[in-house]
Design an enzyme around this catalytic site. Sequence first.
Site, PDB file in Angstrom:
ATOM      1  N   GLY A 100       0.831  -1.210   0.000  1.00  0.00           N
ATOM      2  CA  GLY A 100       0.000   0.000   0.000  1.00  0.00           C
ATOM      3  C   GLY A 100       0.863   1.255   0.000  1.00  0.00           C
ATOM      4  N   ASN A 101       0.238   2.386   0.272  1.00  0.00           N
ATOM      5  CA  ASN A 101       1.001   3.639   0.379  1.00  0.00           C
ATOM      6  C   ASN A 101       0.376   4.530   1.441  1.00  0.00           C
ATOM      7  OD1 ASN A 101      -1.009   5.438  -0.927  1.00  0.00           O
ATOM      8  ND2 ASN A 101      -0.614   4.116  -2.694  1.00  0.00           N
TER       9      ASN A 101
END
Length: 412
Positions: free
Chosen positions: A209-210
């Site tokens: 993810g980020n």
Amino acid sequence: MDRKRIVVGVAGGIAAYKACTVVRQLTEAGHSVKVIPTESALKFIGAATFEALSGQPVHTGVFENVDEVPHVRIGQQADLVVVAPATADLLARAVAGRADDLLTGTLLTARCPVLFAPAMHTEMWFHPATTDNVATLRRRGSVVLEPASGRLTGADTGPGRLPEAEEITTLATLLLERGDALPYDMAGVKVLVTAGGTREPLDPVRFIGNRSSGKQGYAVARVMAQRGAEVTLIAGNTSGLVDPAGVNVVHIGSAAQLGDAVSKLAPEAHVLVMAAAVADFRPAQVATAKIKKRADDNGAPSVELVRNDDVLAGAVRARADGQLPNMKAIVGFAAETGDANGDVLFHARAKLARKGCDLLVVNAVGEGRAFEVDHNDGWMLSADGTETALEHGSKTLMASRIVDAIGALLKG
Ligand SMILES: Cc1cc2nc3c(=O)[nH]c(=O)nc-3n(C[C@H](O)[C@H](O)[C@H](O)COP(=O)(O)O)c2cc1C
């Protein structure tokens, strides 16, 4: 922000209890808050609650403390008036220019921005009398929020619910930051906004993810909706943000799902705002069972990545190919850092040229900047070469400046 004088008017609706949170949030932000309930509002919440939360006495009529001429003075001195909830009756009295209690007297004398947050049953909200009253107040320069959809008094559900207190406080703060009203200039415009981070699955429990929180994209969707646009928000991971009132929200997980949703919805849209942080790469293989850590094995598996489609560039191409005939403005976002080759703006200009969108919003990222925080700053780069600095402020203020720029693009 300096300490401002804010009047919170409370009318007699079932949602009057939510006004307590609005008062608390504005007081905690350091402002001086004067609560003016109507007589009906005090049937729902007692004056003692508002006095304790605001630290100021509460009156409803014009014949109390007459020596201070409060029916004129409070409005004249206010920096902002917020009415939450605004009942159908209160809207009608405001339109008629009545001054039969302290709140309507204050509305007549206030020359600052005024924000109404209506709440009522769906039938009352859609009655032509209310529709006309809302249009009149907007034409006169007041901001009238779109109500949320959901549970109303009793068993009924539908449009007419008071937006959450955070939403009202956020938009109230925006009016203080802007110092002017929010124009109602996006009526009839269909806007597609993407927000938040995507998650690229590795196995049933893990993903790549980020750090995108979705706050900036949500702010654009919120401001667009309150300026009259018909907004669809494609939301990735947002760590629990409240969906904006009056916005159709589609939740997605991965970059591929985001790309599919944009392909499906973009042909209807006049404006596309790509604020989501879309993963550039995804794992080449997604394991169907959880990848195990073996007791006899100290090594770690390596993950092969493949590239995701570039959704922004794809939308620009689709428009050039005539597949998005309604699309008038495509806005990209760039979270950039400088490096040995050049500074943030150097990389942003290259990205604008590469992507071919009409407007690129640029944020410098780094420790405590852009991601997850509530404030931001940056630049807007236009395809015509114009570069505009976005002053430091709330993400809602940035959103309102971005929407101003989109409005100019639509006019141009
Ligand atoms: C239980 C109850 C809930 C009400 N909720 C609302 C409401 O959510 N919105 C509304 O416009 N009127 C609502 N009303 C009607 C208003 O209280 C009524 O129109 C009143 O005259 C409003 O006065 P005001 O606008 O001066 O506060 C409700 C009335 C009752 C008894």
